[in-house]
Design an enzyme around this catalytic site. Structure first.
Site, mmCIF file in Angstrom:
data_model
loop_
_atom_site.group_PDB
_atom_site.id
_atom_site.type_symbol
_atom_site.label_atom_id
_atom_site.label_comp_id
_atom_site.label_asym_id
_atom_site.label_seq_id
_atom_site.Cartn_x
_atom_site.Cartn_y
_atom_site.Cartn_z
ATOM 1 N N SER A 186 10.968 24.680 -7.451
ATOM 2 C CA SER A 186 9.773 24.589 -6.603
ATOM 3 C C SER A 186 9.932 25.562 -5.446
ATOM 4 O O SER A 186 11.070 25.904 -5.072
ATOM 5 C CB SER A 186 9.633 23.173 -6.035
ATOM 6 O OG SER A 186 8.690 23.153 -4.978
ATOM 7 N N TYR A 190 12.599 15.160 -2.110
ATOM 8 C CA TYR A 190 12.184 16.197 -3.066
ATOM 9 C C TYR A 190 12.799 17.550 -2.668
ATOM 10 O O TYR A 190 13.373 18.256 -3.504
ATOM 11 C CB TYR A 190 10.654 16.274 -3.070
ATOM 12 C CG TYR A 190 10.042 17.230 -4.056
ATOM 13 C CD1 TYR A 190 10.069 16.976 -5.419
ATOM 14 C CD2 TYR A 190 9.402 18.394 -3.617
ATOM 15 C CE1 TYR A 190 9.479 17.843 -6.322
ATOM 16 C CE2 TYR A 190 8.810 19.266 -4.512
ATOM 17 C CZ TYR A 190 8.850 18.993 -5.866
ATOM 18 O OH TYR A 190 8.259 19.861 -6.755
HETATM 19 C C1 BGC Z 1 4.942 20.114 -5.217
HETATM 20 C C2 BGC Z 1 3.479 19.938 -4.918
HETATM 21 C C3 BGC Z 1 3.045 20.873 -3.805
HETATM 22 C C4 BGC Z 1 3.476 22.282 -4.098
HETATM 23 C C5 BGC Z 1 3.131 23.262 -2.978
HETATM 24 C C6 BGC Z 1 5.257 21.547 -5.454
HETATM 25 O O1 BGC Z 1 6.623 21.707 -5.656
HETATM 26 O O2 BGC Z 1 5.274 19.361 -6.375
HETATM 27 O O3 BGC Z 1 3.240 18.600 -4.541
HETATM 28 O O4 BGC Z 1 1.635 20.843 -3.667
HETATM 29 O O5 BGC Z 1 4.872 22.315 -4.318
HETATM 30 O O6 BGC Z 1 3.524 22.782 -1.737
#
Ligand code: BGC
Length: 222
Positions: free
Chosen positions: A110, A123
């Site tokens: 991410s 996260y």
């Molecule tokens: C997350 C999303 C978020 C996106 C941008 C992703 O890794 O799962 O919830 O909208 O990042 O911030």
């Protein structure tokens, strides 16, 4: 292909893959259960004869202020995103090593392996962990002929963003933070994963590829 549940979502994904002419073998298993992971690799090898590529794609997030996060919530996020990826990669690497083959790992990480995300601290911790696992393994696994890289999606139209997608005001603010002014499609991410898994990327290891429409380094004073 693995999923936690054998439900309509899994069936739809199988249908889409088969529509391309590819063969799918579906394994229902919980990525956070380390004892089920070696069997997942074995079943794939038994079905297809060999295994060349692992894509660590499972991910969950919990939206809560830091002071409200429970131990259970923390564990779910870390166990799926980081522990699952760690030990499935370990099972894959053992197979590659024992069979004398080479291999490729692509992790779906991410932008939040780098970028803060208030209310998503567990996260971010899991994704920051994925970044360092990937960097370590790029060094440690290169002598075994294994490449490993991360893809860092921004805001993509997938079920993880279901709530966001249903709220027009939130969506409008988010789009203003994305240079390309739109959310990503799953295909935008899949294309980069396919590239990293292919021999076109044979000189790429230890890197994170951002697929975020410019979100991470978007900055404006207007
Ligand atoms: C997350 C999303 C978020 C996106 C941008 C992703 O890794 O799962 O919830 O909208 O990042 O911030």
């Amino acid at each position: 292909m693995n999923d936690l549940r054998n439900d309509d979502n899994a069936l739809e994904t199988i249908r889409q893959v088969e529509a391309t002419g590819a063969k799918v073998h579906f394994i229902q298993a919980d990525i956070s259960r380390v004892d089920s992971l070696p069997a997942m690799v074995k079943e794939a090898v038994d079905t297809f004869g060999s295994l060349d590529i692992l894509v660590n794609n499972a991910g969950v997030e919990i939206n809560a202020p830091f002071w409200e996060v429970t131990e259970k919530q923390y564990d779910i996020v870390m166990d799926v995103n980081l522990k699952g990826m760690f030990f499935l990669t370990q099972a894959f690497v053992k197979y590659v090593k024992e069979s004398g083959r080479t291999g490729v790992v692509v992790n779906n990480s991410s932008v939040h392996e780098e970028l803060p995300f208030p209310n998503f601290t567990a996260y971010c911790a899991s994704k920051g962990g994925m970044q360092m696992v990937m960097r370590n393994l790029a060094v440690e696994l290169a002598p075994l002929g294994i490449r490993i890289n991360n893809v860092a999606p921004g805001a993509i139209k997938t079920p993880i963003n279901a709530e966001l997608l249903s709220k027009p005001e939130l969506l409008a603010t988010l789009k203003n933070n994305i240079s390309l002014q739109r959310l990503g499609e799953p295909e935008d991410v899949a294309a980069v994963i396919a590239f990293l898994a292919s021999d076109d990327a044979k000189y790429v290891t230890g890197s994170t590829y951002y697929v975020d429409g410019g979100l991470t380094f978007h900055y404006t004073e207007q």
